[in-house]
Design an enzyme around this catalytic site. Structure first.
Site, mmCIF file in Angstrom:
data_model
loop_
_atom_site.group_PDB
_atom_site.id
_atom_site.type_symbol
_atom_site.label_atom_id
_atom_site.label_comp_id
_atom_site.label_asym_id
_atom_site.label_seq_id
_atom_site.Cartn_x
_atom_site.Cartn_y
_atom_site.Cartn_z
ATOM 1 N N HIS A 193 5.079 6.979 -1.124
ATOM 2 C CA HIS A 193 3.827 7.699 -2.241
ATOM 3 C C HIS A 193 4.245 7.604 -3.212
ATOM 4 O O HIS A 193 5.028 7.888 -4.235
ATOM 5 C CB HIS A 193 3.791 8.854 -1.017
ATOM 6 C CG HIS A 193 3.314 9.664 -1.654
ATOM 7 N ND1 HIS A 193 3.218 11.200 -2.174
ATOM 8 C CD2 HIS A 193 1.651 10.111 -1.610
ATOM 9 C CE1 HIS A 193 1.688 11.265 -2.651
ATOM 10 N NE2 HIS A 193 1.119 10.948 -1.975
ATOM 11 N N SER A 194 3.191 7.640 -3.877
ATOM 12 C CA SER A 194 2.598 7.407 -5.021
ATOM 13 C C SER A 194 3.948 6.802 -6.080
ATOM 14 O O SER A 194 4.024 5.762 -6.047
ATOM 15 C CB SER A 194 2.946 9.182 -5.819
ATOM 16 O OG SER A 194 2.695 9.582 -7.106
ATOM 17 N N LEU A 195 4.481 7.560 -7.007
ATOM 18 C CA LEU A 195 5.583 6.583 -7.770
ATOM 19 C C LEU A 195 6.357 6.249 -7.092
ATOM 20 O O LEU A 195 6.942 5.114 -8.088
ATOM 21 C CB LEU A 195 6.383 7.652 -8.480
ATOM 22 C CG LEU A 195 7.031 7.085 -9.912
ATOM 23 C CD1 LEU A 195 6.147 6.155 -10.644
ATOM 24 C CD2 LEU A 195 7.853 8.075 -10.610
ATOM 25 N N SER A 217 6.663 4.323 -4.655
ATOM 26 C CA SER A 217 6.223 2.884 -4.319
ATOM 27 C C SER A 217 6.182 1.975 -5.361
ATOM 28 O O SER A 217 6.671 0.584 -4.918
ATOM 29 C CB SER A 217 4.654 2.808 -4.140
ATOM 30 O OG SER A 217 3.638 2.938 -5.029
ATOM 31 N N ILE A 233 1.179 4.000 0.045
ATOM 32 C CA ILE A 233 0.232 5.348 -0.173
ATOM 33 C C ILE A 233 -0.196 6.297 -1.191
ATOM 34 O O ILE A 233 0.150 6.611 -1.904
ATOM 35 C CB ILE A 233 0.530 6.536 1.014
ATOM 36 C CG1 ILE A 233 0.698 5.121 2.806
ATOM 37 C CG2 ILE A 233 -0.269 7.694 1.268
ATOM 38 C CD1 ILE A 233 1.321 6.132 3.757
#
Length: 734
Positions: free
Chosen positions: A402-404, A406, A485
């Site tokens: 999720h977010s950072l 990834s 995501i």
């Protein structure tokens, strides 16, 4: 160490002996339906939004009879009749362990009671429960998580239960009631009392009193609990004065459903690591809760959409990866330089958005990546130790980031290092210095020497990196799927110089040898999420991402079969250009041309618009409002198109672009024939009443309980389910 050697054997033997003693000859009678099927009414459909996201149903069982074979005489409780429960401090009600877990805990409990002085049992042994996510310490009456630190649970041994809600009596009460019951009625025949008399209370054959309630026996199998509160006593007096029977709560000895070893979760065939983004320092347990929500949402989707899937003995397990909690990074330096004005808001930013600055800093980047990598390796090794069948059975591993998160896992998987960017920076700097030193032989010589040293350093670093790749694996497993995501990964890659190369494969972003499939899932209003496909093929910026199917849609077309659709803004611009191009004035009968000025006419005009014969030509230079608006419209339309689309439009490709219902165009032969090997960008559908501005605040954290996301993950973690959904789609079409 997991306790299996004694408890499992005793539980299995006890279960088998129970079957032979109390069941019929039919094998089907030995197995019982799962308890949660009795927790809800048959005439109403269970709604996911109204139930608690827990492993056990939130409703109480509505049962009027025992489900296991009845006894004829009062005798000691068998392990199958005892049920163990768990709960945390926030919950008021106890949740039952499944039969497989309860049997093993009970047999461990009995083994400790019989053999605690023999030395045959290691008191430190613990039993894996709840799908292997928790372990039970029977001596301490605790159930603790295996893979994270929070969420410690209390456990309870249930022998006596309140009929209706089937909640266990506290052990201090149930043990005394059990002693009284066995001392008074052991060996007697189990019978209910005689039919209720018309008036008056039933005769009490035994009684025991506690501080807050008392228990009356009206028969060997008819026991009631009566509260001693003032309101309860007053109500009983009123009922007795009216000649009514006393009202109390009936107690049951033994749980409403026998525990059997077959009541167990399927084996894990797919392990999924869930990696958080920023903000974990602000709420250290958030990723644990988010993973729990996601796990239960996927479980609900599986039970609702594919009820037969559990029979395949396959499931995916989700483990939270907490990479931020243990990091100190700068200590308290940033906090010391934070102004006191609006301290609360600044602390939130320091605990969340500052993680991005930490990661882009050369000083802390390696510390962050090492923390994430070591935590994933630790979790994987722990899981494989406790599930020894996983690797031999070729279990798969996927990652949800999720977010950072990834960006972090991408850099770990690919081995990306800022040194690559520093090499390019040094080359650029030396090129500029060489330009400025033009004409100065001494400076040019120094620049040349510096360039040679940089090249030598670059060759040496490349050799080191190549050898490291041969000896050190980034992760101890092959990544099957990477689900990014709400991800800003494409922005980081673009700033690192990643550009489309026209190959149409994901290898530009991540090689398929490191990750078989890459999925970029986002909400259209998520301010942190960006697309990945235009980094592979640039013209995909004009093509809409695929919409994720609604989980309850009757027709779910396979994603690989869905045609590309261009944004209406671009396809509309193409239509407008074509219309403007096709527009022409009335045909000139003399010249035979439409809307064109003949060569003789053009040659007869000078640069001021006058005829060579001396005519003024004012009619040709006269301002025309319609002409000005028309030219302005052409310019605006042309600006809508990218350079690629303008080029393709001028190539004169013939295609009939027809809009569909959602304002997009399905025939894109005119735009480009180059396609991706498979699609990467998947966009959630906005709800009808959804406010885009409010969604900006909630969309980035709303993926965990989104049922469409859960269904998407479920069908891609288990491709056979996607095939089943496709068959349903084909069947619906026919």
């Amino acid at each position: 160490m997991d306790f299996h050697s004694i408890a499992d054997g005793v539980a299995m033997n006890s279960s088998q002996s129970s079957y032979s003693a109390s069941s019929t000859s039919s094998d089907s009678d030995k197995l019982y339906p799962p308890l949660d099927s009795f927790y809800k009414g048959s005439d109403e459909e269970e709604d996911f939004d109204s139930i608690a996201l827990d492993e056990s149903p939130s409703h109480s069982p509505r049962l009027k009879r025992y489900l296991f074979p009845q006894k004829e005489f009062v005798e000691d409780l068998r392990p199958e009749e005892v049920r163990w429960f768990y709960k945390n401090e926030k919950n008021k009600k106890w949740s039952p362990f499944i039969g497989y877990d309860s049997l093993r805990i009970e047999c461990r409990y009995r083994a400790l009671g019989l053999n605690d002085e023999s030395g045959d049992i290691d008191l430190n042994d613990k039993i894996l429960v709840r799908g292997g996510l928790y372990e039970v310490d029977v001596l301490k009456n605790l159930c603790t998580p295996v893979y994270w630190t929070e969420d410690e649970l209390s456990i309870c041994r249930g022998t006596w239960f309140e009929e209706g809600n089937w909640q266990p009596l506290p052990h201090s009460y149930s043990s005394q009631i059990e002693v009284e019951h066995m001392a008074k009625f052991k060996g007697e025949k189990l019978i209910d009392s005689a039919p209720d008399p018309p008036k008056g209370s039933k005769p009490v054959i035994h009684n025991i009193k506690f501080k807050d309630f008392h228990v009356d026996w009206n028969a060997t199998d008819e026991i009631y609990k009566y509260n001693e509160s003032v309101s309860s006593k007053l109500m009983r007096n009123v009922r007795q004065s009216l000649g009514w029977q006393k009202s109390g709560t009936r107690l049951r000895r033994g749980y409403c459903m026998e525990a059997v070893m077959d009541d167990k979760p399927p084996d894990v065939c797919h392990l999924v690591f869930v990696i958080h983004g920023i903000g974990q320092k602000m709420d250290t347990g958030s990723i644990v809760r988010c993973t729990k929500d996601l796990r239960q949402c996927v479980k609900y989707m599986s039970a609702k959409m594919f009820p037969e899937f559990d029979q395949t003995n396959k499931r995916a397990e989700f483990l939270p990866v907490q990479w931020r909690s243990s990091l100190k990074l700068d200590g308290d330096i940033v906090e010391s330089v934070t102004p006191h004005k609006m301290k609360g808001v600044r602390n939130i930013l320091n605990s969340s958005a500052l993680d991005i600055l930490y990661y882009t800093s050369p000083l802390y980047r390696s510390e962050i990546t090492n923390s994430l990598k070591s935590e994933i390796v630790r979790l994987y090794n722990t899981f494989c130790t406790r599930h020894p069948y996983f690797e031999p059975s070729n279990g798969k591993v996927s990652i949800i980031a999720h977010s950072l998160g990834s960006v972090l896992i991408y850099d770990i998987m690919t081995g990306w290092n800022p040194v690559h960017s520093y090499d390019e920076l040094m080359t650029s700097v030396l090129t500029e210095e060489e330009k400025f030193a033009s004409g100065n032989e001494e400076l040019l010589s120094d620049v040349t020497q510096a360039r040679e040293k940089v090249q030598e350093l670059d060759v040496l670093m490349k050799s080191i990196r190549d050898r490291q790749k041969q000896t050190v694996k980034s992760l101890p497993f092959m990544v099957e799927n990477l689900f990014a995501i709400g991800s800003p990964l494409s922005v980081f890659l673009a700033l690192r110089g990643v550009r489309p190369q026209g190959s149409g494969t994901q290898d530009i972003i991540v090689p398929s040898t490191l990750c078989k499939r890459l999925f970029n899932i986002f909400h259209p209003s998520d301010p942190v999420a960006y697309r990945l496909e235009p980094l592979i093929l640039k013209h995909y910026s004009t093509i809409m991402p695929l919409h994720i199917h609604h989980f309850s849609a009757s027709k779910k077309e396979p994603y690989s079969k869905i045609p590309r659709k261009a944004y209406a803004a671009f396809t509309g611009a193409i239509d407008e250009l074509r219309k403007e191009k096709d527009k022409s004035p009335v045909k000139d009968e003399d010249s035979g041309s439409e809307g064109e000025t003949t060569n003789s006419e053009r040659s007869s005009k000078d640069e001021n618009g006058a005829d060579s014969s001396g005519a003024s030509g004012k009619s040709q230079t006269k301002f025309s409002l319609s002409g000005w608006l028309n030219n302005r419209k052409k310019k605006e339309v042309a600006e809508k198109l990218s350079a690629e689309l303008q080029m393709m439009n001028t190539m004169g490709k013939s295609a009939d672009l027809k809009p569909n219902g959602d304002g997009a165009y399905t025939n894109l032969a005119e735009l480009d024939k180059t396609e991706l090997e498979y699609r990467l960008d998947f966009q959630l559908r906005e709800q009808r009443m959804e406010n885009s501005y409010l969604s900006v605040l909630t969309s980035h954290t709303g993926y965990w309980t989104n049922k469409d996301v859960a269904f998407f993950l479920l069908t891609h973690l288990h491709p056979e389910l996607q095939d089943e959904a496709c068959r349903e789609h084909i069947g619906a079409d026919h």
